[in-house]
Structure formats: C-alpha cells, structure tokens
Design a protein around this motif. Sequence first.
Motif, PDB file in Angstrom:
ATOM      1  N   ALA A 139       1.007  -1.219   0.142  1.00 31.92           N
ATOM      2  CA  ALA A 139       0.020   0.004   0.047  1.00 31.92           C
ATOM      3  C   ALA A 139       0.741   1.150  -0.067  1.00 31.92           C
ATOM      4  O   ALA A 139       0.422   2.285  -0.584  1.00 31.92           O
ATOM      5  N   ALA A 140       1.940   1.235   0.620  1.00 28.62           N
ATOM      6  CA  ALA A 140       2.684   2.446   0.589  1.00 28.62           C
ATOM      7  C   ALA A 140       3.527   2.768  -0.636  1.00 28.62           C
ATOM      8  O   ALA A 140       3.884   3.942  -0.945  1.00 28.62           O
ATOM      9  N   GLU A 141       3.380   1.836  -1.671  1.00 25.49           N
ATOM     10  CA  GLU A 141       3.760   2.205  -2.989  1.00 25.49           C
ATOM     11  C   GLU A 141       2.780   3.369  -3.657  1.00 25.49           C
ATOM     12  O   GLU A 141       3.346   4.145  -4.336  1.00 25.49           O
ATOM     13  N   GLN A 142       1.438   3.185  -3.320  1.00 24.86           N
ATOM     14  CA  GLN A 142       0.507   4.507  -3.769  1.00 24.86           C
ATOM     15  C   GLN A 142       0.349   5.222  -2.548  1.00 24.86           C
ATOM     16  O   GLN A 142      -0.095   6.442  -2.958  1.00 24.86           O
ATOM     17  N   CYS A 143       0.670   4.967  -1.209  1.00 23.36           N
ATOM     18  CA  CYS A 143       0.508   6.128  -0.198  1.00 23.36           C
ATOM     19  C   CYS A 143       2.004   6.291   0.605  1.00 23.36           C
ATOM     20  O   CYS A 143       1.925   5.350   1.728  1.00 23.36           O
ATOM     21  N   SER A 196       3.138   8.149   2.647  1.00 25.08           N
ATOM     22  CA  SER A 196       3.231   8.352   4.068  1.00 25.08           C
ATOM     23  C   SER A 196       3.062   7.082   5.005  1.00 25.08           C
ATOM     24  O   SER A 196       3.206   7.267   6.241  1.00 25.08           O
ATOM     25  N   LEU A 197       2.561   6.128   4.390  1.00 25.83           N
ATOM     26  CA  LEU A 197       2.377   4.676   5.202  1.00 25.83           C
ATOM     27  C   LEU A 197       3.784   4.319   5.869  1.00 25.83           C
ATOM     28  O   LEU A 197       4.031   3.662   6.879  1.00 25.83           O
TER      29      LEU A 197
END
Length: 170
Positions: free
Chosen positions: A81-85, A87-88
């Motif tokens: 998910a951090a690839e798209q977001c 800030s994660l």
Amino acid sequence: MARRARRAALADLRRHELSVSCRSVGNHRQSQTRHDVLDPLKAWMDEPHKGNGNILFPTFRGGRLSADAVQYLLAKHVAKAAEQCPSLRAKRLSPHVLRPSAAMELLDAGVDSTVISLWLGHESTNSTQPYLDAHLAIKEAALAKTTPYGDQTHRRFKADDKLLSFLDKL
C-alpha cells in the motif's frame, strides 16, 4: 463477524462465523461488513479450503495463523500500500493499531457506540469514549477549515455546569 476485534480472534475465526449483516443473535453481536469488502471476501470463501477447511484465514498448511504470521501479513500489505501512499512508510502499524481505525469506521457508518464497545471487547462503554471524542474532534477540525456562510459568524455552543451535570447523570 461475531467475534471481537482482536488479532487472536481474527486468527481463530471460523468460516461458519462469517456474517454480512448487522443483527443481534442471543448474546452475540454481529457487525455489518462493508460492501467494498464483500466481493473479495466472497471470492475468498469460494477458494478451495485448506486443512480441515474450518479456519477462515488459514496458513498455507491449513492451520491457525500465529501472531507473527498476522504481523508479517500486515507488514507485507502495508509495504504494498505504501507504493501508492508513501506516508505509510513512516507509520508503525500493528494489528492492534487497526482496532481504533475499525471503531472509527463503524462509528462513521452509524453503528451504535455500545455495539462498537462490545465488538472491541471492552468491559465498559466508557472505554469507547475516546473514540467518540476523537470522532467529534475530527468533525470540529473539518468545520474549522470552512468559511462561514455570508457575514454570519458562528460560535461553538458551550454548555453550562448545570447542563453538563444533568447529562452526566443520564
């Protein structure tokens, strides 16, 4: 799901315990499953069962997920998910951190705070109060960013001690 929102409860969840509606059955409370979760969940349920097929989220051998396995899976999906977001990447996420997030989503969906309290496994509804306070704080912060309509300025209502005392006794 009739069980509480804890990592061990997730690992122990059985296929027959899955529910997609919000209702009360005897001593069990069931929470509504979000519509964007239903399709993948239904697809998962259609997958061939592993092991004895009773565990909803089994290991690749069909056994119960360990605490480390749950943490590993969460870390794996957070990294994806951090690839798209991005800030994660700076966040420290654990299964326990997801509990308040789930509680806030249920609160936003209109689920009663007593049901949320039961679902979280709290002994008292007072334990759920921080979620309610945070929920109101989020709304107030959003409202503070808006521009008042026309020339009217609105002030926040402040209850006097008599009213607060009355409300505390309810």
